[in-house]
Design an enzyme around this catalytic site. Sequence first.
Site, PDB file in Angstrom:
ATOM      1  N   GLY A  89       6.641  20.339  64.904  1.00 50.36           N
ATOM      2  CA  GLY A  89       8.952  21.169  64.700  1.00 50.36           C
ATOM      3  C   GLY A  89       8.141  21.788  65.969  1.00 50.36           C
TER       4      GLY A  89
ATOM      5  CG  ASN B 292       8.588  14.059  56.041  1.00 45.59           C
ATOM      6  OD1 ASN B 292       9.718  14.412  55.172  1.00 45.59           O
ATOM      7  ND2 ASN B 292       7.888  15.354  56.442  1.00 45.59           N
TER       8      ASN B 292
ATOM      9  CB  SER C 235       6.800  17.982  68.679  1.00 43.91           C
ATOM     10  OG  SER C 235       6.501  18.996  68.324  1.00 43.91           O
TER      11      SER C 235
END
Length: 241
Positions: A171, A7, A202
Site C-alpha cells: 500500500g 485481495n 503495490s
Amino acid sequence: MKLIVANWKMNKTPKETKEYLETFLRLIEGVDDNVEILICPPFTSLCIAWDILKGSKVKLGAQNCHYEQKGAFTGEISLDMLKELGVSYVIVGHSERRWIFGETDELINKKVIACLEKGIRPILCVGEKMEEREAGMTLKVIESQLKLALSGLDEVSERIDIAYEPVWAIGSGNPATPEDAQLVHSFIKELLGKVRVLYGGSVNPQNAGEFLSMPDVDGLLVGGASLDPSSFAQIVKVSQR
C-alpha cells in the site's frame, strides 16, 4: 500455472461485489485458461460472489480463517463454513494480520495445518519490515517465518502457495524491484522445493509484467489495484503474455 489473486481487504459491500464481478467477468471474456484467477472478498460478500462465480474461470478465496472446526470463538469463521460457500483458497498470515492483529507464527501454523486437513489451499504470506530489510535480515526473517508456519508439515510444496509481501511495500506505492522479488523467491524455492511463489506489494497494471518476467515469480497478490475491475482485468491479461 500462474496465480493472480485479488485481495480486497475490508472493501466492498455485497451490492458492490455483485457490480464488480459482473463487470470483471465481461472484461476477461476470451482470456485463456493458462492462468488461475482468484478473488478474495470480505466474508460478507462470499455468498453473493459464489453465486456469480460458479461455473466461471474465476475461483473464490477468503482472507482469513480460524483453525478450529466450531466453538465459542466470537467473530471467527471456520473452514467448513468457507468450504460450503465455494472457497478453495485462504490467505494465511498476511502482514496486516500479523502486525495489526497480533497473529503469531504459531497461530499461523495452526491455520495452515487446518487448511490442508480440510482440503483448502493456503496462501501463506511472508515478508520483512523496513528496519529488518535495512539491517540485511530479509532472508533470515523469511526463513524463520516459513519454518515456524510450516512446522510439523512435510512435503507441502505441492499443496500450498507462498506470497512474498515485503511489509514496507504494501500500500505504499513503493514496491520492491523485480530483482528484489526474484532474489527472495529464489531463496524460498531453495528452502521448500518446487513451490509456487507470488509477489505482493503495490502491484499495478504498469509493473505487473516486470514482476512476472522474473523466472521465479509465479503470480501476484494484488491489493489496491484489484479494487477496480478494469485495473485487475488488465493485470490478468498482462499475466498471459
